[in-house]
Design a protein around this motif. Structure first.
Motif, PDB file in Angstrom:
ATOM      1  N   HIS A 214     -26.900  19.199  43.271  1.00  0.00           N
ATOM      2  CA  HIS A 214     -28.010  18.251  43.395  1.00  0.00           C
ATOM      3  C   HIS A 214     -27.807  17.050  42.485  1.00  0.00           C
ATOM      4  N   GLN A 215     -27.467  17.311  41.243  1.00  0.00           N
ATOM      5  CA  GLN A 215     -27.276  16.228  40.262  1.00  0.00           C
ATOM      6  C   GLN A 215     -26.073  16.546  39.403  1.00  0.00           C
ATOM      7  N   GLY A 216     -25.471  15.512  38.821  1.00  0.00           N
ATOM      8  CA  GLY A 216     -24.405  15.719  37.840  1.00  0.00           C
ATOM      9  C   GLY A 216     -23.058  15.941  38.496  1.00  0.00           C
ATOM     10  N   LYS A 217     -22.259  16.771  37.867  1.00  0.00           N
ATOM     11  CA  LYS A 217     -20.900  16.969  38.335  1.00  0.00           C
ATOM     12  C   LYS A 217     -20.495  18.401  38.058  1.00  0.00           C
ATOM     13  N   VAL A 218     -19.836  19.041  39.010  1.00  0.00           N
ATOM     14  CA  VAL A 218     -19.306  20.380  38.741  1.00  0.00           C
ATOM     15  C   VAL A 218     -17.855  20.456  39.204  1.00  0.00           C
ATOM     16  N   GLN A 219     -17.145  21.375  38.555  1.00  0.00           N
ATOM     17  CA  GLN A 219     -15.753  21.594  38.926  1.00  0.00           C
ATOM     18  C   GLN A 219     -15.576  23.056  39.287  1.00  0.00           C
ATOM     19  N   LEU A 220     -14.981  23.331  40.421  1.00  0.00           N
ATOM     20  CA  LEU A 220     -14.770  24.713  40.835  1.00  0.00           C
ATOM     21  C   LEU A 220     -13.319  25.109  40.598  1.00  0.00           C
ATOM     22  N   GLU A 221     -13.136  26.385  40.276  1.00  0.00           N
ATOM     23  CA  GLU A 221     -11.767  26.866  40.108  1.00  0.00           C
ATOM     24  C   GLU A 221     -11.673  28.264  40.685  1.00  0.00           C
ATOM     25  N   ASN A 222     -10.694  28.485  41.536  1.00  0.00           N
ATOM     26  CA  ASN A 222     -10.541  29.821  42.110  1.00  0.00           C
ATOM     27  C   ASN A 222      -9.488  30.611  41.331  1.00  0.00           C
ATOM     28  N   ALA A 223      -9.230  31.857  41.806  1.00  0.00           N
ATOM     29  CA  ALA A 223      -8.322  32.744  41.078  1.00  0.00           C
ATOM     30  C   ALA A 223      -6.914  32.164  41.018  1.00  0.00           C
TER      31      ALA A 223
END
Lengths: 333, 189
Positions: A214-223
């Protein structure tokens, strides 16, 4: 009384006492009288409806549903809930949680060596079907945990990372702290944030994990240490079996509306509809005969489960029966 | 209910007695519901909040405080939860509605109807009553006073009160019949 009309019953002191169960003698009298005067049933029902309307009471049938809902809650064995970890909680509970936390931590180390494990007390919170909870974490971040979901979080964020473990669905509003990244672990997918509001849906049965920002920033990381960055308004859908993801835009009400009691379907198939109803209301939905494939689009806000089913059945030409918290759907003859 | 009995149930609840808990639930539910609707007119929200309240009571049963007046404790608890709930509503998802905390009996009767059509119908229906009749209906069914108490309060004869209430019910019934199918649906769901 043989000539009584609904309004006469409703004005009668002892009839009122019977209906509101305030006088056992009146209850016994009227129950007997009604049994022996079936021809007056229409007038009696009208009188009782009038009383419920004027007394602003929840009609009996709905009250029974509510009572059943509470019974189901207290009969569902859940891990002891720890809404706010207070010192009043016994030492025993604390050590049990610590063991649970360590177990979770051990499991995590096995699966993901890259995540530092904080050696700290963990708190676990589980919601059964039909219940959602708002939790405040020690850094001021808030989590709204959806039904049928479990979250593990440290009592205090002592390490250099704010590590949360989630199974199911939750909406996070993360307090900003650039020195301590906030990390939500769902299976082998980690979502890392600095300060933001986002929704994570990781119900094991769905076979996928959805992170909606919704807001801001996220970083995803998988295995496999692959990374994906999301911007506001974007969502990532991660297939747990293939470890592949896709990035799309999303409808905020459909994704995060659950926390305000919205139930939103967009082209949802039977399985999706059934799972959502089961989670939100704790009613199992069963198709009694094979129906042609259908997709349903509709929106409900804090509506009674009966009304939701009524709407869906109407638009999809289905009939329904509710019995013992199970909803049976079949095609109209 | 006698205060003493309530206290015993409360103590039993603290020891984890399910029956005592359900007893308190049944004894207080309708009172809490009527009170909750005065704080927030969204009846589904009120139902959800009462449900959560009792779930929390059950979860914390062994750590519940000693309470002198259980009814007052539950009412305050519910009010606090409902007020927090209305503050929590996210502006991004639906516009915040500012609602007054206290509503008149007439407003409540109207607002408790599930859709706009029924609201309008009930409103029209209530206008067929005189203000005196409406007040007597409120005292009789909402406050649940006896005819004698109402008569004393309004300085009338009990017989007069009974006749007025009965007259009002007749009016309501007559017009309810016209829209009975609609209202029945309402009552039944």
């Amino acid at each position: 009384m043989e000539q009584y009309q609904a309004e006469d019953f409703a004005a009668e002191e002892s009839f009122i006492a019977y209906h509101f169960k305030s006088d056992p003698e009146a209850v016994a009298f009227w129950e007997h009288w009604i049994r022996t005067h079936p021809e007056k049933l229409d007038e009696i029902v009208a009188a009782e409806n009038l009383l419920d309307l004027l007394a602003l009471r929840l009609p009996n049938q709905e009250f029974e549903q509510e009572k059943e809902r509470l019974r189901q809650y207290i009969d569902t064995p859940v891990t002891p809930l720890v809404p706010q970890f207070r010192r009043t909680l016994g030492l025993l509970a604390a050590s049990v949680l610590l063991v649970l936390g360590l177990l979770a931590a051990l499991l995590l180390t096995k699966r993901r060596a890259s995540v530092p494990i904080p050696k700290t007390e963990w708190v676990q919170h589980s919601n059964p079907n039909g219940r959602k909870t708002r939790l405040t974490l020690s850094d001021g971040s808030t989590v709204i945990l959806n039904a049928a979901s479990t979250i593990h979080y440290p009592k205090r964020f002592d390490s250099d990372i704010r590590h949360i473990k989630l199974e199911g669905e939750a909406f996070f509003s993360v307090a900003h702290d650039s020195t301590k990244p906030f990390l939500v672990q769902t299976g082998d997918l980690a979502t890392k944030v600095l300060g933001t509001a986002f929704n994570v849906s990781a119900y094991p049965r769905s076979g996928q994990i959805t992170v909606s920002l919704h807001q801001g920033k996220v970083q995803l990381e998988n295995a496999r240490h692959q990374q994906l960055v999301l911007s506001p308004g974007q969502q990532a859908v991660y297939q747990t079996s293939t470890q592949h993801w896709s990035r799309t835009s999303f409808d905020s009400l459909a994704v995060s509306g659950w926390k305000e009691g919205y139930l939103v379907f967009r082209n949802a198939d039977f399985k999706t509809v059934a799972q959502a109803i089961e989670r939100m209301y704790g009613y199992e939905v069963i198709l009694t005969n094979p129906t042609p494939t259908w997709h349903y689009t509709g929106r409900f806000h804090r509506e009674d489960v009966r009304q939701v089913i009524e709407h869906i059945s109407f638009s999809k030409h289905l009939t329904y029966t509710i019995h013992h918290r199970k909803i049976y759907l079949s095609t109209e003859k | 209910m006698a205060k003493g009995t309530e206290q015993i149930h409360w103590q039993h609840l603290k020891m984890g007695d399910r029956e005592a808990f359900m007893f308190l639930y049944e004894a207080h539910y309708q009172g809490l519901y009527a009170f909750g609707c005065r704080v927030n007119a969204d009846r589904e929200l009120v139902k959800d909040t009462i449900h959560e309240l009792f779930c929390e009571l059950w979860d914390r049963r062994s750590r519940l405080p000693e309470v002198e007046n259980i009814k007052a404790y539950l009412f305050t608890y519910l009010k606090r939860k409902l007020l927090r709930e209305s503050q929590d509503t996210f502006i991004s998802l639906h516009e915040a509605t500012t609602v007054p905390i206290e509503r008149s009996y007439e407003e409540l009767l109207v607002e408790m109807q599930s859709d706009e059509d029924n609201k309008l119908r009930v409103q029209q229906l209530l206008h067929k009553l005189t203000p005196g009749q409406l007040e007597m209906i409120r005292l009789k069914y909402y406050e649940q006073l006896s005819y004698e108490d109402i008569a004393r309060r309004l300085q009338l004869q009990p017989r007069t009160v009974y006749n007025q209430v009965s007259e009002a019910l007749k009016t309501l019934r007559k017009h309810l019949q016209v829209l009975s199918s609609l209202l029945l649906f309402l009552f039944i769901r």
